[in-house]
Scaffold this motif. Structure first.
Motif, PDB file in Angstrom:
ATOM      1  N   THR A 181       0.828  -1.204   0.000  1.00 42.12           N
ATOM      2  CA  THR A 181       0.000   0.000   0.000  1.00 42.12           C
ATOM      3  C   THR A 181       0.870   1.264   0.000  1.00 42.12           C
ATOM      4  N   ASN A 182       0.410   2.265  -0.733  1.00 41.95           N
ATOM      5  CA  ASN A 182       1.104   3.562  -0.858  1.00 41.95           C
ATOM      6  C   ASN A 182       2.440   3.473  -1.594  1.00 41.95           C
ATOM      7  N   ALA A 183       2.582   2.451  -2.455  1.00 41.70           N
ATOM      8  CA  ALA A 183       3.821   2.322  -3.242  1.00 41.70           C
ATOM      9  C   ALA A 183       3.759   3.167  -4.518  1.00 41.70           C
ATOM     10  N   GLY A 184       2.559   3.694  -4.836  1.00 41.30           N
ATOM     11  CA  GLY A 184       2.408   4.519  -6.039  1.00 41.30           C
ATOM     12  C   GLY A 184       1.765   3.778  -7.194  1.00 41.30           C
ATOM     13  N   PHE A 236      -3.923   2.584   1.630  1.00 42.26           N
ATOM     14  CA  PHE A 236      -5.175   2.087   1.059  1.00 42.26           C
ATOM     15  C   PHE A 236      -6.027   3.212   0.465  1.00 42.26           C
ATOM     16  N   ALA A 237      -5.394   4.095  -0.336  1.00 44.35           N
ATOM     17  CA  ALA A 237      -6.144   5.190  -0.963  1.00 44.35           C
ATOM     18  C   ALA A 237      -7.209   4.646  -1.918  1.00 44.35           C
ATOM     19  N   THR A 238      -6.886   3.533  -2.595  1.00 45.91           N
ATOM     20  CA  THR A 238      -7.878   2.924  -3.497  1.00 45.91           C
ATOM     21  C   THR A 238      -8.008   1.435  -3.186  1.00 45.91           C
ATOM     22  N   LEU A 239      -9.262   0.968  -3.207  1.00 44.69           N
ATOM     23  CA  LEU A 239      -9.526  -0.454  -2.943  1.00 44.69           C
ATOM     24  C   LEU A 239     -10.055  -1.178  -4.173  1.00 44.69           C
ATOM     25  N   ASP A 240     -10.795  -0.445  -4.992  1.00 48.88           N
ATOM     26  CA  ASP A 240     -11.488  -1.096  -6.104  1.00 48.88           C
ATOM     27  C   ASP A 240     -10.579  -1.234  -7.312  1.00 48.88           C
ATOM     28  N   PRO A 241     -10.518  -2.431  -7.913  1.00 48.19           N
ATOM     29  CA  PRO A 241      -9.645  -2.614  -9.074  1.00 48.19           C
ATOM     30  C   PRO A 241     -10.130  -1.774 -10.252  1.00 48.19           C
ATOM     31  N   THR A 242      -9.178  -1.205 -10.975  1.00 54.44           N
ATOM     32  CA  THR A 242      -9.483  -0.400 -12.161  1.00 54.44           C
ATOM     33  C   THR A 242      -8.765  -1.022 -13.346  1.00 54.44           C
ATOM     34  N   ALA A 243      -9.445  -1.159 -14.477  1.00 57.20           N
ATOM     35  CA  ALA A 243      -8.836  -1.733 -15.677  1.00 57.20           C
ATOM     36  C   ALA A 243      -8.883  -0.707 -16.808  1.00 57.20           C
ATOM     37  N   ARG A 244      -7.763  -0.509 -17.471  1.00 56.66           N
ATOM     38  CA  ARG A 244      -7.686   0.417 -18.606  1.00 56.66           C
ATOM     39  C   ARG A 244      -6.825  -0.195 -19.710  1.00 56.66           C
ATOM     40  N   ARG A 245      -7.176   0.150 -20.953  1.00 54.01           N
ATOM     41  CA  ARG A 245      -6.400  -0.334 -22.097  1.00 54.01           C
ATOM     42  C   ARG A 245      -5.109   0.472 -22.224  1.00 54.01           C
ATOM     43  N   LEU A 246      -4.024  -0.215 -22.551  1.00 56.60           N
ATOM     44  CA  LEU A 246      -2.713   0.431 -22.693  1.00 56.60           C
ATOM     45  C   LEU A 246      -2.056  -0.067 -23.974  1.00 56.60           C
ATOM     46  N   VAL A 273      -4.409  -3.565 -15.069  1.00 58.63           N
ATOM     47  CA  VAL A 273      -5.342  -3.647 -13.935  1.00 58.63           C
ATOM     48  C   VAL A 273      -4.632  -3.245 -12.648  1.00 58.63           C
ATOM     49  N   ASP A 274      -5.219  -2.275 -11.935  1.00 61.23           N
ATOM     50  CA  ASP A 274      -4.713  -1.828 -10.633  1.00 61.23           C
ATOM     51  C   ASP A 274      -5.406  -2.663  -9.555  1.00 61.23           C
ATOM     52  N   THR A 275      -4.689  -3.068  -8.497  1.00 60.49           N
ATOM     53  CA  THR A 275      -5.293  -3.909  -7.454  1.00 60.49           C
ATOM     54  C   THR A 275      -5.119  -3.266  -6.075  1.00 60.49           C
ATOM     55  N   VAL A 276      -5.824  -3.840  -5.089  1.00 62.87           N
ATOM     56  CA  VAL A 276      -5.771  -3.340  -3.716  1.00 62.87           C
ATOM     57  C   VAL A 276      -4.357  -3.484  -3.152  1.00 62.87           C
ATOM     58  N   GLY A 277      -3.928  -2.495  -2.365  1.00 68.44           N
ATOM     59  CA  GLY A 277      -2.593  -2.536  -1.763  1.00 68.44           C
ATOM     60  C   GLY A 277      -2.481  -3.591  -0.671  1.00 68.44           C
ATOM     61  N   LEU A 278      -1.262  -4.016  -0.419  1.00 67.96           N
ATOM     62  CA  LEU A 278      -1.004  -5.049   0.596  1.00 67.96           C
ATOM     63  C   LEU A 278      -0.322  -4.418   1.809  1.00 67.96           C
ATOM     64  N   ILE A 279      -0.269  -5.158   2.891  1.00 71.04           N
ATOM     65  CA  ILE A 279       0.369  -4.680   4.120  1.00 71.04           C
ATOM     66  C   ILE A 279       0.807  -5.884   4.930  1.00 71.04           C
ATOM     67  N   ARG A 280       1.799  -5.692   5.815  1.00 70.30           N
ATOM     68  CA  ARG A 280       2.230  -6.772   6.709  1.00 70.30           C
ATOM     69  C   ARG A 280       1.035  -7.260   7.516  1.00 70.30           C
ATOM     70  N   ARG A 281       0.995  -8.550   7.749  1.00 68.68           N
ATOM     71  CA  ARG A 281      -0.035  -9.138   8.613  1.00 68.68           C
ATOM     72  C   ARG A 281      -1.429  -8.644   8.229  1.00 68.68           C
ATOM     73  N   LEU A 282      -1.713  -8.660   6.913  1.00 66.10           N
ATOM     74  CA  LEU A 282      -3.040  -8.292   6.435  1.00 66.10           C
ATOM     75  C   LEU A 282      -4.043  -9.268   7.029  1.00 66.10           C
ATOM     76  N   PRO A 283      -5.116  -8.770   7.690  1.00 71.05           N
ATOM     77  CA  PRO A 283      -6.065  -9.670   8.343  1.00 71.05           C
ATOM     78  C   PRO A 283      -6.598 -10.733   7.385  1.00 71.05           C
ATOM     79  N   HIS A 284      -6.639 -11.983   7.853  1.00 70.72           N
ATOM     80  CA  HIS A 284      -7.051 -13.071   6.949  1.00 70.72           C
ATOM     81  C   HIS A 284      -8.499 -12.896   6.495  1.00 70.72           C
ATOM     82  N   GLN A 285      -9.320 -12.188   7.321  1.00 71.19           N
ATOM     83  CA  GLN A 285     -10.705 -11.924   6.900  1.00 71.19           C
ATOM     84  C   GLN A 285     -10.722 -11.093   5.612  1.00 71.19           C
ATOM     85  N   LEU A 286      -9.773 -10.151   5.513  1.00 70.13           N
ATOM     86  CA  LEU A 286      -9.700  -9.315   4.316  1.00 70.13           C
ATOM     87  C   LEU A 286      -9.167 -10.090   3.123  1.00 70.13           C
TER      88      LEU A 286
END
Length: 409
Positions: free
Chosen positions: A202-205, A225-235, A246-259
């Motif tokens: 998360t927050n890697a840019g 976690f500025a953005t959670l929803d995946p975005t897809a664009r043609r390149l 496709v942009d995806t949700v950011g990760l973090i240490r010890r991300l809760p398993h529920q998430l």
């Protein structure tokens, strides 16, 4: 102006992880959630106290600190049991949250799409269900504070069966979304559109990179976690080849398993991808560890063997880039300035599976429609009308070559 809750962060250092680094990350999470961090306390112990998480002496210090500073919230840098949370709360007379609650709260605040909201609510309900008996002050008021956003406290208190039914309903809703997502992936595969997934801490840019490459207009903020929803664009790549980025949700240490469970369908964008970009903040002293967090999750999703390009972002902030021990390709970029992105596009082009081949053809005038079909399936470099037919040099889809094999020179 936002009225920030005053928070004290607490941690127990058992040696299982770097507690100093982790509690500073917790401070960044708290800031993102809208808290003002007043202080941090770390206690070294062989294991957390089953009753109060920290030892009795440290609990008294915490209580004194909260009284002296009008602290409104205590956040533990681990998952608390209902007993631990209730006992700390009773002693300090302050609301208590833990790392998981905090991350879930941020996700609840940030979710925008219907799918994102379903995923967050599902994760919250699964986390809260076994903890209802010990919620204390957390459920004694309705909303407004960190850890109280989302499904709503009154229905959580009243009926466990309602929560279980709600979980079942959300699971069914997610299953339908997952089915639609799978159909979309299969359609992309059928249409021959390669997919490139942006993953990373998360927050890697990641969103900034997405915007720089495609002008997608994704929210970019210096927050976790500025953005959670995946975005897809043609390149379009330098070779002229088109891919879906496709942009995806950011990760973090010890991300809760529920998430991880709730966001599995979103995270699995990487599983469907032809190439994965593992983006990391090169200006962070934790860059290597952040890369490893992402690599471990990719392995758990079953992405082994896929081409991965390690992208060291924010290089404009670092005068000298350290040589990290990274497997595979590595590119240094600045998504903010655009520096190094040309090289990145070249590397994506090289990493993609070969689906096109260059051919020289002589197509008879009697089958001129073959030339038209060739233009649809590839890019024509040269075309010449001769007495014997249409002479064409083109790069075309390998799957189409069987149709025109009789005309290959």
């Amino acid at each position: 102006m936002e009225n920030k809750e005053k928070a004290l962060l607490i941690s127990v250092d058992t040696g299982d992880f770097d507690s100093e680094t982790s509690i500073h990350e917790l401070a960044a999470l708290a800031d993102t959630a809208g808290a003002e961090v007043q202080g941090m306390m770390i206690q070294k112990r062989e294991s957390p106290s089953a009753a109060t998480f920290v030892g009795q002496g440290r609990l008294e210090e915490i209580t004194e600190f909260c009284k002296a500073n009008d602290t409104e919230l205590i956040i533990a840098d681990s998952e608390l049991t209902p007993v631990q949370a209730r006992n700390i709360e009773d002693a300090a007379d302050v609301r208590v949250a833990d790392r998981t609650t905090l991350i879930l709260d941020i996700f609840a605040k940030r979710a925008r799409s219907a799918e994102g909201k379903i995923q967050v609510e599902l994760a919250q309900l699964k986390y809260l269900l076994p903890r209802l008996a010990g919620q204390g002050k957390s459920l004694s008021r309705l909303g407004g504070g960190i850890g109280t956003r989302g499904p709503g406290e009154t229905k959580l208190e009243t009926d466990r069966r309602h929560i279980r039914r709600r979980i079942q309903y959300l699971n069914e809703s997610l299953a339908k979304i997952e089915k639609r997502r799978k159909a979309m992936h299969l359609r992309r595969q059928k249409n021959g559109v390669p997919v490139v997934a942006i993953v990373g801490y998360t927050n890697a840019g990641k969103s900034t990179l997405m915007n720089t490459l495609t002008g997608a207009g994704v929210l970019q903020e210096d927050k976790l976690f500025a953005t959670l929803d995946p975005t897809a664009r043609r390149l379009t790549l330098p070779s002229g080849r088109q891919v879906m980025l496709v942009d995806t949700v950011g990760l973090i240490r010890r991300l809760p398993h529920q998430l991880i469970d709730a966001f599995r369908s979103t995270l699995e964008e990487a599983l469907w991808a032809d190439v994965i970009l593992n983006v990391c903040d090169a200006s962070s002293g934790e860059c290597g560890e952040h890369m490893q967090v992402t690599a471990d999750l990719l392995t758990s999703l079953g992405c082994d063997g896929k081409p991965i390009i390690n992208v060291l972002n924010k290089c404009d902030l670092v005068p000298e880039i350290l040589d990290y021990m990274l497997i595979g390709r590595c590119v240094h970029i600045s998504a903010r300035t655009g520096g190094g992105t040309d090289k990145l596009l070249e590397e994506i082009d090289k990493a993609l599976p070969r689906t096109r081949r260059k051919v020289n053809l002589l197509i008879p005038f009697s089958d001129a429609s073959a030339a038209a079909r060739l233009r649809d399936h590839g890019s024509v470099e040269s075309e010449e009308y001769t007495p014997d037919g249409i002479k064409i040099t083109a790069e075309t889809e390998i799957s189409f070559i069987d149709e025109i094999k009789d005309y290959i020179i």
